[in-house]
Design a protein around this motif. Structure first.
Motif, short mmCIF file in Angstrom:
data_model
loop_
_atom_site.label_atom_id
_atom_site.label_comp_id
_atom_site.label_asym_id
_atom_site.label_seq_id
_atom_site.Cartn_x
_atom_site.Cartn_y
_atom_site.Cartn_z
N ASP A 30 55.27 -63.98 -2.99
CA ASP A 30 55.88 -64.98 -2.42
C ASP A 30 56.77 -64.79 -1.52
N LYS A 37 62.20 -68.83 -7.45
CA LYS A 37 62.54 -70.10 -6.60
C LYS A 37 63.89 -69.66 -5.76
N ARG A 66 66.05 -84.40 -7.57
CA ARG A 66 65.60 -84.48 -6.16
C ARG A 66 66.09 -85.39 -5.16
N SER A 68 61.63 -77.17 -3.27
CA SER A 68 60.32 -77.92 -2.52
C SER A 68 60.83 -78.67 -1.46
N LYS A 69 62.09 -79.06 -1.57
CA LYS A 69 62.57 -80.04 -0.38
C LYS A 69 62.58 -79.05 1.16
N ARG A 70 62.03 -79.91 1.99
CA ARG A 70 61.95 -79.28 3.52
C ARG A 70 62.64 -79.85 4.51
N HIS A 89 63.06 -68.93 -1.63
CA HIS A 89 63.57 -70.23 -0.80
C HIS A 89 64.91 -70.42 -0.49
N LYS A 135 63.08 -75.52 -9.24
CA LYS A 135 61.95 -75.62 -8.51
C LYS A 135 61.73 -76.97 -7.83
N THR A 136 62.24 -78.17 -8.09
CA THR A 136 62.20 -79.04 -7.56
C THR A 136 62.97 -79.09 -5.96
#
Length: 1021
Positions: A279, A220, A118, A160-162, A224, A156-157
């Protein structure tokens, strides 16, 4: 830290840290904490947890310390950050081998690799993803699984970053590896299906685990990893393949037995398939449009037709229903009222929905929901008999519909009925009409069908407003059904009283309420506990309704209250007692003082219940809430509760006691409500002092609980004080808890200030003699680190002290006054703060001029200015910032305060005479009203005597604090001194001091228009 020599030492300390002996454990933990910031420590940990010959517990602890270290020291800007050289070595070591034999440790290693990714991937760690992709191709089962597990956690990690830059990097990653991920998933899926059908369960289990992990990766990436996924052929191909794979896996679940080792994992994989669809629909509704038709066909087929029999399981049914619900309710698919204003994508999706939800389809869904899914199951009926209190604790509210079948079916029914009410209303009404009249108590199925249909009518109450004459239905049928006392008819009695509760706020004539109260009173004596508890719930909804009338309810109050109290005593579960207490609280709150003759039994029982609930803090919160409403109803008579009440407040607001975290909010309100028995809506604001920090999800959960219960304790303290007729030694002693509460600087500070004000209004002299020193010190500390509104709250307390006790108050809070004076001179930029500053100094100037003079002299010395010069600066700033003051009372106070400087021959005051008159005229405009008959002016803020106001039935009686405030107002110059007369007297005195000629010269400094207005106000003097 030398690795070779350090490894042995660290290993020894880690071993000690796994000990159950606290004498060994604590020193080891302390030593590890010191080593956290030592260079090389994490390299030693890496060597330890990758050494498979060591004890598992030691390795596990090493992994955890390593993982926590990433959070604290991996970022370059972190204090004691790891060096780039060591981080590079650690990154390389983490992906050298994927051969961890212990599953739990393997998972932790995967998570910590993801944490590093991350922060560092891909810029500082470009080799991570290629290494993982190569490793998942290895034929060795263990290495392949561990690499795939790590691949999933990293994906997954990163997903999750935005931040925009991070999103761009993930889009690039997804487009680069998507094909590989799809082929990997397909390979493991095909392998599993082949192995399961050949009966090789061991191999199938391994393949299914890899199928699950690869599907998690794809989930994922799909959801995303793309801005416009519908434009990517591979993405849409995968999503279409999901439906085929789902069918294969569902058939597989049908063919294998329930004892098969793959069963649990198989169902998890099936659920994961549905999560992919849910999702994707949530994140990309328009990209999902090509999948709407297929999704609806698939979900409806398995949930509402025979195709799902023997295949589906509860969790899968819930997911399918959620898929239908999300499509039906999706706002992206709802066109505007004017179709031409809608986007083409919306119209396309709406067209697909409309073509699918035909009348036959909707009718079948509605009938199936009601006649199949709404029916009480054997398990629920058994629970009703064996654990009635457990049965009544329904799993509703929040997100329960996402996971539990009954809430899910009900929410789906509500959404579909709302969307297609014109189509479904006749269907439901037909089902209702078919059930007219009483049902045979021997026909269990008919009873369950009626229960289900009535449930549907209750859920759709708002949609059926124009289609159901509920009043007639109530009188002609429902009331009669409530009177059928047969034991087998209890599901209908319970459902009918629930149904009435759903309709009470929708459509129920006020004239029918006495009939309903009669029915409720009878049902509160029903032989079945579930029926009685449901009846109590409907009673709460009835008395809490907007159209509730106390006069209609009073004839039933005594019997209702007695029956509710008996129910409270009978139930044994904590949740049920809380529920009944809330019903009692609601009744007490609505009837207010009318409850006084009937609360004796409850008052006697609550101490016993409090003692019994020692291990149930949530129940104690409910007791505190009930006490709040009791004190509201009892008013000054609540003093009789003090022997029980005050120790509770002491406990619930003492931060040194463990229960305070649960009880503080209610305890504080109970404390304060001795003075004012109105329940106040306190917003949990963070506008005073907030302490931001890092919390784990578990810590956030408990922090939320702590904040909630803290606020409840505050409410109780507040309620008690506002209703107190006098200050008792015990009530005064409780204030010892306040200093620690103020130090918490929590969201309850606002309520703390209300409590302090309540003490001031209750008995200022006695209270301030004991606690003024502590209070002043606490305020000084607070003002060092507090928001603007926090400053205002503190200064309002000081202003109240000066208002109640103008002689001694300034001396008690003298340390705070220089900063207030300084704020005025420096021109405080926040209007609300400046207004409060002027209010405090205005009180001081008007009601204690001698102390004002001492303060002025002190400030002149501190500022190195002449006393008159400083006074002139203050007046000038006051005049300039008068518009900051918006409250009429405070504006009149400013006029009175500045006028109190007259008469004066001081050149500075005469120099500011024009400004003083300007403020005086502004004040006159604020407070003077003209009598249209006599054409004379009157100060509207004057109060000459205290009268008990006449109240309507819906109004609450004045509290003891209300009375005290009005008594105080009768002594307040703002309400006792006529500004009109005060202006006249001061100008007359100034004229006599200076003489006519000098006075006229002074008046000429005032604008002629202002003089004209002043003369108009002073006519008749």
């Amino acid at each position: 830290m030398d690795l070779n020599s350090a490894s042995t030492v660290v290993l020894q300390v880690l071993t000690q840290a796994t000990s159950q002996d606290s004498a060994v454990l604590k020193p080891a933990e302390e030593q590890l904490k010191q080593w956290e910031i030592q260079p090389g420590f994490y390299s030693v940990l890496l060597n330890i947890f990758t050494n498979h010959t060591l004890d598992v517990n030691v390795r596990w602890l090493a992994v955890l310390y390593f993982k926590n270290g990433i959070d604290r020291y991996w970022r370059r800007v972190a204090p004691h950050a790891l060096s780039e050289e060591e981080k590079s070595t650690l990154r390389a070591g983490l992906i050298t081998n994927f051969n961890e034999p212990v599953n739990q440790i393997a998972t932790q290693i995967s998570v910590l690799i993801a944490k590093v990714a991350r922060l560092d991937c891909p810029r500082q760690w470009p080799e991570l993803i290629p290494t993982l992709l190569e490793s998942v191709k290895i034929q060795d089962d263990l290495r392949q699984h561990r690499a795939l597990l790590t691949f999933y956690h990293v994906t997954k990690t990163l997903a999750s970053k935005r931040l925009a830059a991070d999103r761009k990097l993930f889009y690039d990653l997804a487009s680069g590896i998507y094909s590989f991920a799809c082929s990997l998933w397909n390979h493991h899926t095909d392998t599993f299906l082949q192995q399961i059908f050949t009966g090789d369960e061991a191999a199938a289990t391994n393949s299914l685990e890899r199928t699950l992990l690869s599907l998690k990766v794809l989930r994922k990436l799909t959801v995303h990893g793309f801005v416009e996924p519908h434009r990517n052929v591979e993405v849409m191909g995968f999503l279409h393949a999901v439906f085929e794979r789902l069918k294969q896996f569902l058939e597989c679940s049908r063919s294998i037995g329930t004892e098969n080792v793959c069963r649990d994992r198989l169902e998890k994989t099936i659920i994961l398939f549905t999560k992919v669809l849910l999702d994707f629909l949530d994140q990309h509704p328009f990209s999902f449009t090509p999948l709407i038709q297929r999704s609806l066909e698939f979900a409806v087929s398995y949930v509402f037709t025979e195709a799902g029999e023997g295949v589906t399981f509860e969790r899968f049914i819930v997911q399918c229903m959620n898929l239908i619900k999300m499509i039906v309710k999706n706002y992206a698919y709802k066109p505007s009222k004017r179709f031409e204003d809608s986007s083409p994508e919306t119209l396309e999706a709406h067209k697909i929905k409309t073509s699918f939800f035909t009348y036959p389809t909707l009718m079948e869904i509605c009938r199936r929901l009601v006649s199949h899914y709404f029916l009480l199951t054997e398990e629920e009926l058994t629970m009703w008999e064996e654990d009635p209190e457990g049965f009544t604790v329904e799993e509703t509210g929040g997100d329960s519909w996402k996971y539990s079948l009954r809430p899910c079916t009900e929410v789906l029914f509500i959404d579909i009925f709302h969307e297609y009410n014109q189509t479904l209303t006749p269907v439901l009404l037909e089902m209702v009409h078919s059930l007219q009249g009483p049902t045979n108590v021997e026909d269990t199925n008919a009873l369950l069908i009626k229960d289900a249909v009535y449930n549907a009518v209750g859920l759709a109450a708002y949609e059926l407003f124009d289609s159901v004459d509920f009043d007639q239905w109530f009188k002609n049928q429902l009331l009669a059904e409530l009177q059928v006392s047969h034991n087998r008819y209890k599901p209908i009695r319970r459902r009918v009283i629930w149904l009435i509760g759903q309709w009470i706020s929708v459509k129920f004539k006020s004239d029918l309420r006495p009939m309903l109260y009669e029915a409720i009173r009878n049902l509160l004596q029903d032989q079945d506990l579930v029926v009685r508890i449901e009846t109590a719930t409907t009673l709460k909804l009835t008395v809490d309704d907007f159209e509730f009338r106390t006069d209609q309810f009073l004839p039933y109050l005594e019997s209702m209250f007695t029956l509710l109290f008996q129910l409270l005593q009978e139930v044994t579960e904590c949740d049920t007692k809380m529920h009944v207490l809330h019903v009692l609280s609601c009744v007490i709150e609505r009837v207010n003082i009318q409850i006084r003759p009937y609360v004796g039994c409850l008052v006697q029982y609550l101490p016993l219940l409090w003692k019994q609930s020692e291990e149930h803090n949530m129940l104690r919160c409910a007791i505190l809430t009930t006490l709040i409403h009791l004190i509201q109803g009892l008013g000054a008579e609540s003093k009789n509760l003090y022997p029980f009440l005050l120790p509770i407040i002491q406990l619930s607001t003492d931060v040194s006691q463990p229960p305070h975290v649960y009880l503080l909010e209610d305890g504080l309100e109970l404390w304060n409500y001795k003075l004012e028995h109105r329940m106040m809506n306190v917003v949990c604001s963070h506008l005073i002092v907030t302490n931001a920090g890092y919390y784990t999800s578990e810590q956030r959960y408990f922090e939320g609980i702590r904040r909630h219960f803290c606020s409840m304790g505050f409410f109780n303290w507040l309620v008690t004080l506002e209703n107190s007729p006098c200050l008792t030694p015990e009530l005064l002693r409780i204030f010892q808890n306040m200093s620690a509460l103020l130090e918490l600087s929590s969201e309850n500070l606002r309520t703390c200030f209300k409590i302090i004000n309540a003490y001031i209004f209750l008995s200022s002299s006695e209270f301030l003699q004991v606690y003024s020193g502590d209070l002043c010190r606490s305020f000084c500390e607070l003002l060092k680190d507090i928001t603007t509104e926090g400053q205002v709250q503190v200064l309002k307390v000081v202003e109240n002290v000066l208002k109640v006790n103008p002689a001694l108050g300034p001396q008690m809070f003298q340390p705070l006054l220089p900063s207030v004076f300084r704020g005025i001179i420096e021109g405080e930029r926040y209007p609300v703060v400046m207004s409060t500053y002027l209010g405090v100094i205005g009180r001081l100037l008007l009601q204690n001029a001698s102390f004002f003079s001492l303060l002025l002299s002190q400030m002149a010395c501190e500022c190195g200015q002449e006393l008159d010069q400083l006074l002139g600066n203050m007046i000038e700033m006051w005049v300039d910032r008068m518009d900051n003051i918006t409250q009429p009372e405070r504006r009149k106070l400013s006029a009175l305060a500045l006028l109190s400087l007259l008469p004066s021959d001081n050149s500075v005051i005469q120099d500011k005479f024009c400004g003083i008159i300007n403020i005086s005229v502004e004040g006159l405009h604020d407070v003077m009203t003209e009598d249209p008959e006599t054409r004379t002016y009157k100060d509207c803020m004057l109060m000459s005597h205290f009268e008990e106001p006449k109240m309507t039935e819906d109004e609450e009686p004045p509290t003891e604090q209300d009375k005290r405030k009005k008594t105080l107002a009768l002594k307040d110059p703002v309400h006792t001194v006529s500004l009109q007369q005060f202006v006249y007297e001061k100008l007359k005195a100034q004229q006599e001091l200076l003489g006519e000629q000098a006075f006229q010269a002074l008046m000429e400094t005032v604008d002629t228009e202002i003089v004209t207005q002043l003369q108009e106000f002073l006519q008749g003097f």
